[in-house]
Each structure stands twice: as structure tokens, then as C-alpha cells.
Write an enzyme that holds these catalytic residues in place. Structure first.
Site, PDB file in Angstrom:
ATOM      1  N   HIS A 175       0.893  -0.908  -0.040  1.00  0.00           N
ATOM      2  CA  HIS A 175      -0.041   0.064   0.146  1.00  0.00           C
ATOM      3  C   HIS A 175       0.877   1.198   0.180  1.00  0.00           C
ATOM      4  CE1 HIS A 175      -2.610  -2.887   2.387  1.00  0.00           C
ATOM      5  NE2 HIS A 175      -3.477  -2.573   1.228  1.00  0.00           N
ATOM      6  N   GLN A 202      -8.563  -7.452 -10.898  1.00  0.00           N
ATOM      7  CA  GLN A 202      -9.299  -6.058 -10.388  1.00  0.00           C
ATOM      8  C   GLN A 202      -8.890  -4.906 -11.217  1.00  0.00           C
ATOM      9  OE1 GLN A 202      -9.825  -5.301  -6.134  1.00  0.00           O
ATOM     10  NE2 GLN A 202      -8.038  -3.858  -6.325  1.00  0.00           N
TER      11      GLN A 202
HETATM   12  P1  AMP Z   1      -6.302  -3.652  -0.553  1.00  0.00           P
HETATM   13  O1  AMP Z   1      -6.365  -3.083   0.958  1.00  0.00           O
HETATM   14  O2  AMP Z   1      -6.101  -5.236  -0.240  1.00  0.00           O
HETATM   15  O3  AMP Z   1      -7.809  -3.313  -1.047  1.00  0.00           O
HETATM   16  O4  AMP Z   1      -5.321  -3.125  -1.638  1.00  0.00           O
HETATM   17  C1  AMP Z   1      -5.334  -1.797  -1.877  1.00  0.00           C
HETATM   18  C2  AMP Z   1      -4.296  -1.643  -3.033  1.00  0.00           C
HETATM   19  O5  AMP Z   1      -3.084  -1.948  -2.535  1.00  0.00           O
HETATM   20  C3  AMP Z   1      -4.958  -2.454  -4.379  1.00  0.00           C
HETATM   21  O6  AMP Z   1      -4.775  -1.628  -5.433  1.00  0.00           O
HETATM   22  C4  AMP Z   1      -3.969  -3.499  -4.160  1.00  0.00           C
HETATM   23  O7  AMP Z   1      -3.735  -4.148  -5.619  1.00  0.00           O
HETATM   24  C5  AMP Z   1      -2.698  -2.840  -3.809  1.00  0.00           C
HETATM   25  N1  AMP Z   1      -1.688  -3.902  -3.131  1.00  0.00           N
HETATM   26  C6  AMP Z   1      -2.189  -4.692  -2.479  1.00  0.00           C
HETATM   27  N2  AMP Z   1      -0.810  -5.460  -2.015  1.00  0.00           N
HETATM   28  C7  AMP Z   1       0.046  -4.965  -2.856  1.00  0.00           C
HETATM   29  C8  AMP Z   1       1.410  -5.450  -3.360  1.00  0.00           C
HETATM   30  N3  AMP Z   1       2.134  -6.341  -2.585  1.00  0.00           N
HETATM   31  N4  AMP Z   1       2.039  -4.763  -3.998  1.00  0.00           N
HETATM   32  C9  AMP Z   1       1.443  -3.739  -4.849  1.00  0.00           C
HETATM   33  N5  AMP Z   1       0.166  -3.463  -4.341  1.00  0.00           N
HETATM   34  C10 AMP Z   1      -0.325  -3.906  -3.596  1.00  0.00           C
END
Ligand code: AMP
Length: 273
Positions: free
Chosen positions: A34, A150
Site C-alpha cells: 500500500h 481487479q
Molecule cells: P487492499 O487493501 O487489499 O484492497 O489493497 C489496496 C490496493 O493496494 C490495491 O490496489 C492492491 O492491488 C494494492 N496492493 C495490495 N498488495 C499489494 C502489493 N503487495 N504490491 C502492490 N500493490 C498492492
């Protein structure tokens, strides 16, 4: 940094902004994945808005909505240190009433892979992202390639609904051992974490095979299945970057995706070739 919890506050703030707005929607329990999105957004925009909302409509019955990790105080500190201007943290009743207009994911990209294994998941994702887009009216919105499908669906929503928002694709951030960072990694015990390393290992092996000239999807997935044998595989799929069927791997146009359970924890990962 100002913390905002109501729609009215957010709209009032938004109406005063005339410069570029970067937006990073998250479900909290923030980690370096994030933070990389937040840093990129900080560099590229005058104003930076982050949201933290565990969106119930994207969880299926029996999934981990009620136990989804929450670290509000740590998240606030992280956002403050990262230079976030506004942190939007609404509660469920702020975002949803009990009779809501829905949104349906498109068929080709929406009902394969995650959409097949988690029916309705992407409807909920698109619904909340559209609500947040309408409130925040970002210039640039940042999404991780970790959730590749997504990302593709959000780009399609922006195209199909003529939203004037740039979707910025951000690279996957991994731990030093290769495991893709995820809020759900905290569910893994030491033994499971070791087994989970086979996910990124299987993707690296697949890449090596492809770079050696092996483009046959059956052969590549067979190798990956063997590496992932200690996990409960939901799918291993090799598709085009457009999420369409391909006969064999194509350099610069292939995504290899894995969803698998380690113990009770469902993990996803992917690699873009
Ligand atoms: P989430 O909190 O899981 O809904 O993720 C929020 C955003 O962070 C989304 O756009 C995810 O794709 C991105 N994200 C989550 N984990 C990672 C990661 N390891 N590397 C890059 N982006 C991430």
C-alpha cells in the site's frame, strides 16, 4: 493530515480543491505494498487522498469479512508519515443503505478466475470503487498489479462509463523472501508461510521456462502445479494482459495468475511477462 469520516465532510473538502488529486483506495492493515502506491501518488499529485474501508459487498458468505485485519491507529500514523492530506475512513452505514443500486462486472473479464471462484466479488469491488471515485473525483487513482484482474476491470469501468480518471498501475511489492505482501499474510503461521513461498517460486520458475523458450501453457502449468503441491490450488491460469485466452505464452502480453489456499488462508499472486 485530516481524517474524514462523513460523506458531507469529504464533499466539502473536495469542492475546495482545484489542483490534481491522487487517490489510493485500500481496505487498511497497511503494508509496504500500500505504501508504495501512496508514495507514488504523493509524488505525482498536489493533493493526496487515501481511503480505508473494508467493503462488505466484495466478500462472499463464509469469507473473512468479520476477521479481516484492522490496524486503524497504525494506519493513521503510516498515512501521516507518508504525507497523506486526507484520510477517508467511513463506516458501513456511511457507504451503504439497505437497498442499493448494484453494478455488474462484465462477462469476459468478470466471470473467469477470481470472478468464477468468488462470484459477485467484482460486482462489490466495482460498486465501492465507483462510489469512491464519485466522491473523491481523483485525477489519478492508484491500483496494484497484485490484484491484476481487479485492475483490468477498473480500467474497463473507467472506459465503459467514460470516467475522466487516470488509472495508474503499480508494481507488486514483495517481502525479501519473495512472498507478495498482503494484509492476509498475518493469518499464516511459520510453517504455512514457508509453504506460501512456493507461490512466488512457482511464478519465478514459470518465467525461467518462458525465457528459455518454453511457451507451452500446459507444460508451464504442470511445473507450477508440482511446485504448489503442498497448497490447495484454486487456479493456475495463463492469459493475455487483456484477460483473454491465449494458445501459448506471448512475450509482453502474458499474465500468469495463481490463487491457492495455504491452510485456510487464500492467497493470490501473479507475474506479468
Ligand atoms: P487492499 O487493501 O487489499 O484492497 O489493497 C489496496 C490496493 O493496494 C490495491 O490496489 C492492491 O492491488 C494494492 N496492493 C495490495 N498488495 C499489494 C502489493 N503487495 N504490491 C502492490 N500493490 C498492492
Amino acid at each position: 493530515m485530516e481524517i474524514i469520516t462523513t460523506i458531507q465532510q469529504l464533499q466539502e473538502v473536495r469542492n475546495t480543491i482545484t489542483t490534481s488529486v491522487g487517490f489510493v483506495p485500500t481496505m487498511g492493515a497497511l503494508h509496504d505494498g500500500h505504501i508504495s502506491l501512496i508514495k507514488q501518488a504523493r509524488e505525482q499529485n498536489e493533493i493526496l487522498i487515501v481511503s480505508i474501508f473494508v467493503n462488505p459487498t466484495q466478500f462472499l458468505k463464509g469469507e473473512d469479512l468479520s476477521t479481516y485485519p484492522s490496524k486503524d491507529e497504525a494506519d493513521k500514523k503510516i498515512c501521516e508519515l507518508a504525507g497523506v492530506d486526507y484520510l477517508f475512513m467511513p463506516n458501513i452505514n456511511t457507504m451503504y443503505s439497505n437497498d442499493e443500486l448494484g453494478i455488474t462486472a462484465p462477462i469476459i473479464r468478470g466471470f473467469v478466475l477470481e470472478g468464477y471462484n468468488r462470484p459477485g466479488h467484482f460486482d462489490g469491488v466495482l460498486q465501492i470503487v465507483l462510489k469512491l471515485f464519485n466522491l473523491v473525483r481523483p485525477t489519478n487513482a492508484y491500483f496494484g498489479k497484485k490484484d491484476a484482474q481487479q485492475l483490468a476491470l477498473i480500467k474497463q469501468m473507467v472506459r465503459n462509463l467514460y470516467l475522466q480518471i487516470n488509472i495508474i498501475e503499480c508494481e507488486i511489492i514483495r517481502d525479501t523472501d519473495g512472498l507478495a505482501l498482503s494484509s492476509r499474510n498475518v493469518y499464516l503461521n511459520d510453517e504455512e508461510r514457508k509453504i506460501a513461498l512456493n507461490i512466488s517460486k512457482s511464478l519465478r520458475e514459470a518465467t525461467k521456462l518462458i525465457l528459455l523458450g518454453e511457451y507451452n501453457i500446459g507444460k508451464i502449468t504442470k511445473q507450477m502445479r508440482s511446485t504448489l503441491s503442498q497448497t490447495d490450488i484454486e487456479y493456475i491460469q495463463i492469459v493475455s494482459r487483456n484477460f483473454t485466452y491465449i494458445e501459448e505464452c506471448e512475450l509482453q502480453n502474458t499474465i500468469i495468475l495463481v490463487a491457492t489456499k495455504v491452510g485456510t488462508t487464500r492467497l493470490i499472486d501473479n507475474l506479468w511477462i
